[in-house]
Design an enzyme around this catalytic site. Structure first.
Site, PDB file in Angstrom:
ATOM      1  N   ASP A   1      41.259  33.188  30.835  1.00 33.93           N
ATOM      2  CA  ASP A   1      42.205  32.757  31.866  1.00 33.93           C
ATOM      3  C   ASP A   1      43.328  33.797  31.931  1.00 33.93           C
ATOM      4  O   ASP A   1      44.268  33.780  31.137  1.00 33.93           O
ATOM      5  CB  ASP A   1      42.767  31.380  31.523  1.00 33.93           C
ATOM      6  CG  ASP A   1      43.523  30.756  32.690  1.00 33.93           C
ATOM      7  OD1 ASP A   1      44.226  31.508  33.401  1.00 33.93           O
ATOM      8  OD2 ASP A   1      43.423  29.538  32.881  1.00 33.93           O
ATOM      9  N   ILE A   2      43.217  34.732  32.864  1.00 34.04           N
ATOM     10  CA  ILE A   2      44.136  35.865  32.918  1.00 34.04           C
ATOM     11  C   ILE A   2      45.548  35.415  33.260  1.00 34.04           C
ATOM     12  O   ILE A   2      46.531  35.844  32.643  1.00 34.04           O
ATOM     13  CB  ILE A   2      43.623  36.908  33.933  1.00 34.04           C
ATOM     14  CG1 ILE A   2      42.216  37.378  33.535  1.00 34.04           C
ATOM     15  CG2 ILE A   2      44.579  38.101  34.000  1.00 34.04           C
ATOM     16  CD1 ILE A   2      41.554  38.276  34.556  1.00 34.04           C
TER      17      ILE A   2
ATOM     18  N   ASN B   1      31.860  35.195  44.334  1.00 29.05           N
ATOM     19  CA  ASN B   1      32.421  34.272  45.322  1.00 29.05           C
ATOM     20  C   ASN B   1      32.674  35.027  46.617  1.00 29.05           C
ATOM     21  O   ASN B   1      32.381  36.223  46.721  1.00 29.05           O
ATOM     22  CB  ASN B   1      33.692  33.613  44.784  1.00 29.05           C
ATOM     23  CG  ASN B   1      34.730  34.623  44.374  1.00 29.05           C
ATOM     24  OD1 ASN B   1      35.208  35.413  45.192  1.00 29.05           O
ATOM     25  ND2 ASN B   1      35.104  34.626  43.091  1.00 29.05           N
TER      26      ASN B   1
END
Length: 397
Positions: A304-305, A208
């Site tokens: 999902d940290i 990204n």
């Protein structure tokens, strides 16, 4: 921060003693004066000559050395430093400190001082996990002794687990935090930053537009307030700030492992733009263009940290902060995300095309907490970082 500061470095007896040589060099590079004390066991792993050469001064080792006692007795030696660091701090040294023993120079210095002390433990995983060692650690923490590490990793003995001495960069950051004056002195804070790169094949990846600028600014602002900062960063274009322990990763899975290894912490700020998805089976060879269209890629969801840390039953940071980069219904999505992830605060921002936020130098955030919503005006990312660091200091006070 370290210029003209005097650090008394006690080197215990363990294979990790070799890291103390690099620590001396790193501290002196930043202007610190290092006074080395080498235990008898420590001298089995590193020589007095190598320690002296790097420190630029003599090594102290013998409690009953008449010359040393005449020139600088152990009482004066223990109190002339700004900070005493024990690296590696072996199980034996930890036990001596907890019991108040003073049967060699190192243990006598530690008992006779009123100077702050920072330990970097290093020992076999079973020694670290033994009930006696954990009792001793609890006693020392109750006495106000500081700790950095240990980390989890491979041991020289071939075993794996907690007990590996923290890396030099992290010890140096902990020293800087211990010597810093500020409202976050003595606090350990974890910050994630930058994008993640999820491989498709050896030359391509999913990423990204995050530059890592906001995360780096936050880490720097926290360090400036005296926090010991562990900075876990993906492949960002903005360099990490000075005075933090840097852990570099590429993928979301690597970032989760690094985050778990950096805990416990008083606060955790998840500013990284972690990819939600990865290629389930990346190719080990470059995927060639062929007739018949694009290759079919199968995706898998990344860990999902933020949610993982927020849901921890044991060792959860007192303050867990996430970011919500949105392109529509910013407040609604951020509020829902805070509830879904279980974190304490969310900083929401609009990263729509034309805002210049992602990859830019400015940010405009909305702070969402259990107490309500607070809009911050558009400002430079460093100003956002300072404002957030001040709020964190207030929350942890």
């Amino acid at each position: 921060m370290l210029a003209s500061r005097r650090i008394l470095l006690i080197i215990g007896g363990g294979i990790a003693a070799y890291k103390a040589l690099d620590l001396i060099r790193r501290l002196r590079e930043r202007g610190a004066e290092v006074v080395p004390v080498l235990t008898r066991a420590g001298a089995e792993f590193v020589t007095p000559l190598s320690v002296s050469a790097l420190a630029g001064r003599k090594v102290f080792s013998d409690l009953f050395d008449l010359t040393d006692e005449a020139e600088m007795g152990h009482i004066e030696l223990s109190r002339s430093a700004d900070l005493i660091v024990v690296a590696p701090a072996t199980a034996d040294l930890v036990a001596k400190m907890a019991q108040g023993r003073a049967d060699d120079l190192a243990s006598t210095l530690l008992l006779a001082t009123d100077t702050p002390v920072l330990l970097a433990p290093a020992m076999n995983v079973r020694m670290w996990q033994h009930a006696a060692t954990q009792r001793n650690i609890g006693t020392l923490k109750g006495d106000g002794i500081g700790f950095v590490g240990p980390n989890e990793g491979d041991m020289a003995c071939g075993e794996y687990g907690p007990g590996r001495m923290t890396e030099v960069a992290e010890i140096r950051a902990a020293i800087e935090a211990a010597l810093a004056d500020g409202p976050l002195r003595g606090r350990r804070v974890l910050v994630t930053s930058g994008p993640t790169h999820e491989p498709i094949d050896p030359v391509r990846y999913i990423a990204n537009r995050s530059s890592g600028a906001q995360g780096a600014a936050i880490a720097g602002a926290l360090a400036a307030l005296g926090a010991e900062v562990v900075f876990v960063t993906g492949p960002a274009t903005v360099p990490p700030p000075e005075g933090v322990a840097v852990v570099r990763v590429e993928t979301a899975q690597e970032m989760l492992v690094a985050v778990q290894g950096a805990l416990p912490a008083d606060a955790a700020i998840f500013a990284a733009a972690v990819a939600d998805w990865r290629v389930a089976g990346p190719s080990d060879r470059k995927i060639k263009k062929r007739a018949g269209g694009a290759p079919a890629l199968e995706f898998a969801e990344n860990p999902d940290i933020l949610a993982t840390v927020s849901a921890m039953d044991e060792g959860r940071p007192a303050l867990v902060i996430g970011f919500a980069a949105e392109t529509c219904d910013v407040l609604g999505n951020a509020t829902a995300k805070r509830a879904r992830k279980g974190c304490d605060w969310i900083l929401a921002n609009d990263v729509s095309a034309g805002t210049g936020i992602m990859g830019g130098t400015e940010n405009a955030v909305t702070l969402v907490t259990a107490d309500g919503v607070e809009d911050w005006p558009r400002m430079g990312k460093r100003e956002v970082a300072r404002k957030l660091a001040d709020r964190i200091a207030q929350a942890l006070a």
